[in-house]
Structures are given as structure tokens and as C-alpha cells.
Scaffold this motif. Structure first.
Motif, mmCIF file in Angstrom:
data_model
loop_
_atom_site.group_PDB
_atom_site.id
_atom_site.type_symbol
_atom_site.label_atom_id
_atom_site.label_comp_id
_atom_site.label_asym_id
_atom_site.label_seq_id
_atom_site.Cartn_x
_atom_site.Cartn_y
_atom_site.Cartn_z
ATOM 1 N N TYR A 148 -3.454 0.336 -3.291
ATOM 2 C CA TYR A 148 -2.900 -1.006 -3.147
ATOM 3 C C TYR A 148 -2.369 -1.515 -4.474
ATOM 4 C CZ TYR A 148 -5.289 -1.126 1.333
ATOM 5 O OH TYR A 148 -5.697 -0.848 2.614
ATOM 6 N N TRP B 61 0.840 -1.193 0.000
ATOM 7 C CA TRP B 61 0.000 0.000 0.000
ATOM 8 C C TRP B 61 0.877 1.245 0.000
ATOM 9 C CZ3 TRP B 61 0.259 3.734 3.754
ATOM 10 C CH2 TRP B 61 0.918 3.389 4.928
ATOM 11 N N THR B 62 0.280 2.343 -0.429
ATOM 12 C CA THR B 62 0.933 3.648 -0.360
ATOM 13 C C THR B 62 -0.133 4.710 -0.112
ATOM 14 O OG1 THR B 62 2.482 5.165 -1.448
ATOM 15 C CG2 THR B 62 0.815 4.132 -2.854
ATOM 16 N N TRP B 63 0.286 5.839 0.422
ATOM 17 C CA TRP B 63 -0.640 6.951 0.682
ATOM 18 C C TRP B 63 -0.993 7.694 -0.596
ATOM 19 C CZ3 TRP B 63 -2.566 6.678 5.310
ATOM 20 C CH2 TRP B 63 -1.797 6.286 6.392
ATOM 21 N N SER B 64 -0.042 7.765 -1.536
ATOM 22 C CA SER B 64 -0.202 8.643 -2.688
ATOM 23 C C SER B 64 0.434 8.016 -3.926
ATOM 24 C CB SER B 64 0.472 9.989 -2.391
ATOM 25 O OG SER B 64 0.528 10.784 -3.541
ATOM 26 N N ALA C 90 -6.995 -0.254 8.508
ATOM 27 C CA ALA C 90 -6.840 0.673 7.379
ATOM 28 C C ALA C 90 -8.129 1.381 6.985
ATOM 29 C CB ALA C 90 -6.281 -0.059 6.169
ATOM 30 N N ASP D 178 -5.964 -5.794 5.626
ATOM 31 C CA ASP D 178 -5.150 -4.665 6.072
ATOM 32 C C ASP D 178 -5.804 -4.124 7.340
ATOM 33 O OD1 ASP D 178 -3.356 -2.631 6.318
ATOM 34 O OD2 ASP D 178 -3.892 -1.617 4.458
ATOM 35 N N GLU E 221 -8.275 5.169 7.512
ATOM 36 C CA GLU E 221 -7.364 6.062 6.795
ATOM 37 C C GLU E 221 -8.118 6.854 5.729
ATOM 38 O OE1 GLU E 221 -4.409 6.460 7.826
ATOM 39 O OE2 GLU E 221 -4.290 4.721 9.143
ATOM 40 N N TRP F 228 6.129 2.224 -1.486
ATOM 41 C CA TRP F 228 5.211 1.129 -1.209
ATOM 42 C C TRP F 228 5.619 0.423 0.078
ATOM 43 C CZ3 TRP F 228 0.844 0.752 -3.879
ATOM 44 C CH2 TRP F 228 0.781 1.348 -5.138
ATOM 45 N N GLN G 282 -7.121 7.737 2.691
ATOM 46 C CA GLN G 282 -7.021 7.015 1.425
ATOM 47 C C GLN G 282 -5.787 6.139 1.458
ATOM 48 O OE1 GLN G 282 -6.698 9.800 -1.814
ATOM 49 N NE2 GLN G 282 -4.490 9.929 -1.676
ATOM 50 N N ARG G 283 -5.860 5.045 0.719
ATOM 51 C CA ARG G 283 -4.721 4.158 0.504
ATOM 52 C C ARG G 283 -4.855 3.576 -0.889
ATOM 53 N NH1 ARG G 283 -2.704 0.443 5.565
ATOM 54 N NH2 ARG G 283 -2.015 2.177 6.821
#
Length: 103
Positions: A97, A56-59, A89, A86, A92, A66, A94-95
Motif C-alpha cells: 500500500y 495498492w499493488t501486488w509487487s 483484501a 480494503d 490475498e 498502482w 500479499q499487497r
């Protein structure tokens, strides 16, 4: 609904704001992350006897970092659907994948 036409693509990742797809040896599978309480459930079709890693990543900005999803660092594929959770999550903002086949 969307349509996607690709040719000669192997091990590519296709993503929109709601779904992601994995292309492995001309096999396209789509997964939709699903909220499960405070968690996010990521389901995907696997490649038999191949290890998969869910990250996963934020942006999706220019410098993407990653991070492996705990429990999704190395999941052996059965050729059928797999699922990785996850934990926590869902809270959050946004994430994003992705699912990789690893050596």
C-alpha cells in the motif's frame, strides 16, 4: 523496531515488509495495515484540508502498477488519523500500500 534518519525529504513514501510511513512537510507518520475479518484496514495520519489517495499493488518489481483502493480514491484529510478499508483484501497472498497527497 527500526530507526530512520532522513533530511530534506517531502512527500516521500517509506515502506518495509510490515509498516509504511508517509513524510509530508517534515511530518512522519507510520501506519500498519490491520486485518479486520476478510478486509484490511489502513490507518494513517492525514494532512489537513488535503486530499489523500490510498493505492495498492501486488509487487514492488520494476514495473509497478498502482490501483486505487475502492473508497480511498480521494479522502479529505482532517489533520488527524484517517482510515480506509480494503474490502476482501485479507485473503490475498500479499499487497503493498501507499498513500498519496493529490491535488
Amino acid at each position: 523496531v527500526f530507526f530512520l534518519h532522513v533530511s530534506n525529504v517531502v512527500n516521500a513514501v517509506v515502506v518495509t515488509n510490515r509498516i509504511g510511513g508517509l513524510i509530508v512537510d517534515d511530518d512522519f507518520s507510520v501506519s500498519l495495515p490491520v486485518l479486520a475479518g476478510q478486509d484490511v484496514r489502513i490507518s494513517f495520519n492525514s494532512a489537513s484540508n488535503r486530499n489523500h489517495r490510498v493505492e495498492w499493488t501486488w509487487s514492488l518489481a520494476t514495473r509497478i502498477e498502482w490501483t486505487p483502493v475502492p473508497g480511498g480514491e480521494s479522502v479529505l484529510g482532517s489533520g488527524g488519523p484517517l482510515e480506509v478499508l480494503d474490502a476482501g483484501a485479507a485473503g490475498e497472498e500479499q499487497r503493498f500500500y501507499r498513500i498519496l497527497i493529490i491535488p
